[in-house]
Each structure stands twice: as structure tokens, then as C-alpha cells.
Design a protein around this motif. Sequence first.
Motif, PDB file in Angstrom:
ATOM      1  N   CYS A 119       1.135  -1.037  -0.241  1.00 14.73           N
ATOM      2  CA  CYS A 119       0.245  -0.202   0.075  1.00 14.73           C
ATOM      3  C   CYS A 119       1.103   1.050   0.266  1.00 14.73           C
ATOM      4  CB  CYS A 119      -0.928   0.251   1.073  1.00 14.73           C
ATOM      5  SG  CYS A 119      -2.291   1.429   1.123  1.00 14.73           S
ATOM      6  N   TRP A 120       1.939   0.670   0.716  1.00 16.04           N
ATOM      7  CA  TRP A 120       2.662   2.413   1.149  1.00 16.04           C
ATOM      8  C   TRP A 120       3.532   2.847  -0.625  1.00 16.04           C
ATOM      9  CZ3 TRP A 120       3.303   6.612   3.499  1.00 16.04           C
ATOM     10  CH2 TRP A 120       2.840   6.804   4.654  1.00 16.04           C
ATOM     11  N   ASP A 121       4.171   1.272  -0.720  1.00 18.26           N
ATOM     12  CA  ASP A 121       4.334   1.424  -2.727  1.00 18.26           C
ATOM     13  C   ASP A 121       3.566   1.863  -3.069  1.00 18.26           C
ATOM     14  OD1 ASP A 121       6.765   0.198  -1.927  1.00 18.26           O
ATOM     15  OD2 ASP A 121       6.028  -1.499  -2.620  1.00 18.26           O
ATOM     16  N   ALA A 122       2.563   1.807  -3.517  1.00 19.78           N
ATOM     17  CA  ALA A 122       1.485   2.265  -4.206  1.00 19.78           C
ATOM     18  C   ALA A 122       1.268   3.929  -3.796  1.00 19.78           C
ATOM     19  CB  ALA A 122       0.231   1.425  -3.874  1.00 19.78           C
ATOM     20  N   ILE A 123       0.926   4.114  -2.315  1.00 20.29           N
ATOM     21  CA  ILE A 123       1.051   5.327  -2.228  1.00 20.29           C
ATOM     22  C   ILE A 123       1.808   6.640  -3.289  1.00 20.29           C
ATOM     23  CG2 ILE A 123       1.279   7.333  -0.644  1.00 20.29           C
ATOM     24  CD1 ILE A 123      -0.146   5.073   1.703  1.00 20.29           C
ATOM     25  N   ARG A 124       3.724   6.060  -2.571  1.00 19.99           N
ATOM     26  CA  ARG A 124       4.509   6.299  -3.050  1.00 19.99           C
ATOM     27  C   ARG A 124       4.692   6.789  -4.964  1.00 19.99           C
ATOM     28  NH1 ARG A 124       6.878   3.306   1.305  1.00 19.99           N
ATOM     29  NH2 ARG A 124       7.281   4.896   2.910  1.00 19.99           N
ATOM     30  N   TYR A 152      -4.515   1.582  10.849  1.00 20.56           N
ATOM     31  CA  TYR A 152      -3.334   1.673  11.461  1.00 20.56           C
ATOM     32  C   TYR A 152      -2.555   1.748  10.660  1.00 20.56           C
ATOM     33  CZ  TYR A 152      -6.271  -0.262  14.892  1.00 20.56           C
ATOM     34  OH  TYR A 152      -6.989  -0.594  15.954  1.00 20.56           O
ATOM     35  N   VAL A 153      -2.729   1.619   9.314  1.00 23.56           N
ATOM     36  CA  VAL A 153      -1.779   1.601   8.176  1.00 23.56           C
ATOM     37  C   VAL A 153      -0.878   2.784   7.920  1.00 23.56           C
ATOM     38  CG1 VAL A 153      -2.775   2.162   6.001  1.00 23.56           C
ATOM     39  CG2 VAL A 153      -1.625   1.031   6.049  1.00 23.56           C
ATOM     40  N   LEU A 154      -1.561   3.694   8.038  1.00 23.36           N
ATOM     41  CA  LEU A 154      -0.759   5.615   7.845  1.00 23.36           C
ATOM     42  C   LEU A 154       0.026   5.188   9.207  1.00 23.36           C
ATOM     43  CD1 LEU A 154      -2.823   7.300   6.006  1.00 23.36           C
ATOM     44  CD2 LEU A 154      -1.377   5.906   5.403  1.00 23.36           C
ATOM     45  N   GLY A 155      -0.024   5.063  10.203  1.00 21.80           N
ATOM     46  CA  GLY A 155       0.767   4.982  12.231  1.00 21.80           C
ATOM     47  C   GLY A 155       0.476   6.410  12.263  1.00 21.80           C
ATOM     48  N   ASP A 156      -0.897   6.873  11.971  1.00 19.06           N
ATOM     49  CA  ASP A 156      -1.283   8.647  12.545  1.00 19.06           C
ATOM     50  C   ASP A 156      -2.760   7.633  13.337  1.00 19.06           C
ATOM     51  OD1 ASP A 156      -2.325  10.955  12.435  1.00 19.06           O
ATOM     52  OD2 ASP A 156      -1.351  11.703  10.616  1.00 19.06           O
ATOM     53  N   MET A 157      -2.509   8.662  14.698  1.00 22.43           N
ATOM     54  CA  MET A 157      -3.721   8.669  15.005  1.00 22.43           C
ATOM     55  C   MET A 157      -4.979   9.320  15.159  1.00 22.43           C
ATOM     56  SD  MET A 157      -1.065   7.389  19.524  1.00 22.43           S
ATOM     57  CE  MET A 157      -3.031   7.465  19.824  1.00 22.43           C
ATOM     58  N   ASP A 158      -4.162  10.715  14.693  1.00 20.90           N
ATOM     59  CA  ASP A 158      -5.336  11.103  14.642  1.00 20.90           C
ATOM     60  C   ASP A 158      -5.976  11.018  13.204  1.00 20.90           C
ATOM     61  OD1 ASP A 158      -4.131  13.032  16.795  1.00 20.90           O
ATOM     62  OD2 ASP A 158      -2.612  13.590  15.748  1.00 20.90           O
ATOM     63  N   SER A 159      -5.174  11.094  12.275  1.00 20.92           N
ATOM     64  CA  SER A 159      -6.297  11.055  10.848  1.00 20.92           C
ATOM     65  C   SER A 159      -6.388  10.027  11.056  1.00 20.92           C
ATOM     66  CB  SER A 159      -4.948  11.576   9.325  1.00 20.92           C
ATOM     67  OG  SER A 159      -4.908  13.139  10.166  1.00 20.92           O
ATOM     68  N   ARG A 162      -7.507   8.217   7.032  1.00 18.49           N
ATOM     69  CA  ARG A 162      -8.689   9.114   6.155  1.00 18.49           C
ATOM     70  C   ARG A 162      -8.050   9.954   5.136  1.00 18.49           C
ATOM     71  NH1 ARG A 162     -10.788  10.059  11.433  1.00 18.49           N
ATOM     72  NH2 ARG A 162     -12.826   9.562  12.288  1.00 18.49           N
ATOM     73  N   PRO A 163      -6.585  10.107   4.875  1.00 21.07           N
ATOM     74  CA  PRO A 163      -6.388  11.202   4.064  1.00 21.07           C
ATOM     75  C   PRO A 163      -6.054  10.115   2.919  1.00 21.07           C
ATOM     76  CG  PRO A 163      -5.297  11.635   5.856  1.00 21.07           C
ATOM     77  CD  PRO A 163      -5.951  10.429   6.533  1.00 21.07           C
ATOM     78  N   LEU A 164      -6.071   8.818   2.952  1.00 22.74           N
ATOM     79  CA  LEU A 164      -5.968   7.691   2.012  1.00 22.74           C
ATOM     80  C   LEU A 164      -7.222   7.105   1.859  1.00 22.74           C
ATOM     81  CD1 LEU A 164      -4.388   5.234   0.892  1.00 22.74           C
ATOM     82  CD2 LEU A 164      -4.154   3.886   3.082  1.00 22.74           C
TER      83      LEU A 164
END
Length: 378
Positions: A119-124, A152-159, A162-164
Motif C-alpha cells: 500500500c505504501w509503495d502504491a502511495i509513493r 493503522y496503516v498510516l501510523g497516524d493516531m489523529d488522521s 482518512r487521507p487514504l
Amino acid sequence: MTWHGPTFRISDGETIDGVWCLVESKHDWLDEHHTEHLFVYADGRITRGRYEATDLAGLGRLLASGKLALDPPGVRERPAEPSKWRSRSPEPRTDESFLLEVADEIARLAGRPTAADRCWDAIRACLAEPTQERRVRLRDAYLAVPAHRRVYVLGDMDSQDRPLRILVTDPGEAVDGDGPVVTHELHRDALAYFTDLEEGVERAEERRAVLHADDPSGAPQPPIVLHQTVYPQGPPAEPGDFALRNDHEAPFTYAGQTYPTVVHAYWALSAAAPADHDRIRSAATADEAREEGGRAARRADWSGVRLAVMAGLLRAKFDQHPDLADLLLATGEAGIRYTGFSDAPFWREEEPRGGRNWMGRLLELVRSELWAARRPQR
């Protein structure tokens, strides 16, 4: 699901890394569940309890049959969230999403990319060229992440994710059906979020490189293993690395007393009574000194001072025998594993992962001190 580890098993002499979690198991002859360990290994083997082995497909069949369950019977399901977009909770874990999670654990243990990595490869890829085709690939990669793990995939507890979720939703559609209607501006904001995130990671890596600037680099040297060896016909003329061991005869003086070996000195100095000290020091061999020392009453403070005493003995041995110091320095930066069967596990290494190897560590320390002493100070 909480994964515990590391654990491992030995197969054909090879160590296979693994992790484990708790599941609910039901045997054919009992109409009740009990908690059991589920072990997952890097080669794809999955063990239910201690003995019953299967694979990912077999695990799916066990879940479908009811022989395995993720939760104890009677656990109430979480009520449906009124709004998926506003929800702060992960999606419910299902048998299907758990199987995907297990597949990810196998991949991670084997050093292969997980669904989150892809997923991160696809984001980049999207950041490099935000085309519709790459957004579709990103959506597929995101949906391949186990549903209950996506927040948990972005490691962001706040967002959270959602951006994904915004980025994988087409313009004109509402995110999750009840969220904001996606616009090109929202897509740009989501891409800016990922750009900031990547730049933050890059800054953290640069900072880590500065803080860890003295970490060894390059391929590590294989460890030097100092085996305990018995010589029925007497030690050879060229003992090799055995001369680095404590039972190698190399008389030295420490605190005004002369000892035949480090073993003699260590056990003699551990003795509470002066008479025991002298008897141990005079033992004919290192083995006899070890035996006598083990039977003698020890100093009350010995467990607290023994590391400092051993370090001092090693310094004296190598300072007074330059040829042995050269032999120790010739090991370079290799780790030193001190093995055997006579020394306590505190001092030696035990296979496969036991022992504290303090002798190996102290030899590495003394080696470093020898290097420092032989080079001019700046």
C-alpha cells in the motif's frame, strides 16, 4: 489480534522464526471452546496448540468449521457505527480479515512485503505521478490490507486512514458513503498530507543517522567462537584461538599475586578464606582450580564484584602477554562467543539462544581497550 514473540522452531537444523496469538479452540469430542496458542512461522507452517500443524488454507477450514474461533463464545458483537466516516474504531475483525493478517505475518517473518508495504509503495507511486490509473492501483492495494488493520496503516493516531480513503475515492463521490464529497482540491490536500508525511520520515531518518553515526557499518564479521577443548596429550604448541580462553596457561600477576590461568585467579579471588584462596591458586590444572573454587565458600560480595574482577584479570593477562594481545586484536571487530560446558551460563553462550556470554563481551571490551592503547590519542 495481539501477536506475541519472537518465538521459533528448529527444522532440519534451521531456525524458523515465528510469532503466536491466542485463539479459541474446540475439539471434536467437547462442545465447548478453550483458549489455545496459534503459532505462525516464516515458512508458512501454522501450529494449533503444541502439535497439530496446518497451513493458511487449513487455518481457513478450521475457522469455517468452528473448530477455531477468534473470540470466546458469547462475546457480544460491537454495534454498528452510525457513521463510517466519523467512526474512530477499526472495522470488525472477521475470519477472512484474520486470514489476511496471518498471511501478512508470514510475509513479514520471511522478509517479504506485507499488504501495508505494498500500500505504501502504491502511495509513493501516486505521489510521483498522481494519475487515475495509479489511484486505482492504490485503491486495490488499500483494500488488500486486512479490513480491521486499515485504520493503522498510516501510523497516524489523529488522521488514521482518512487521507487514504479520500485519495482512493473518485471525485464527486462521498467518502465511505456518508463522508465529504471528494473534489480535486481534497485530492490535492491528501497528496500534500502524504508529501509532508514522507518528508517527516526523511527528516527522522536523517536525524537518526546523525544520532547513530558511530554505529558499525558494512557487513559484519562472522563471530569468533571460543570452544572449550580437552587436550589428553597436552596442549598443542600453537593453541590458536584457544589461547584466548581463561583455561589457557599464561601466568600473570594481579594485585601482587601470580596465577597460572584466569580460571585459577577468578576462583581463588572468589574464596572467602585466605587458605582456600591459596589452595585454589596452587591447583595443578584449571579444571582442578574450578572444582576447588566451586566447593569453597565465596565472598559475600562476589556476585556484585565478579564482573569487575574478571575484567581486571583479562586486562592483566593480555597486558602481560603481548603475543596473546596480538591474537585478540587479530579477531578484528568480530563478536566473540564463549562456549563450553564447565562455565556457568552467566559467562558463556548456550545454543540455541541461551546464556549471557559475559566472557565474550568482556573480551570484546578488552580488545577495544588494547586498540585504544596502541593508537596515539588525538
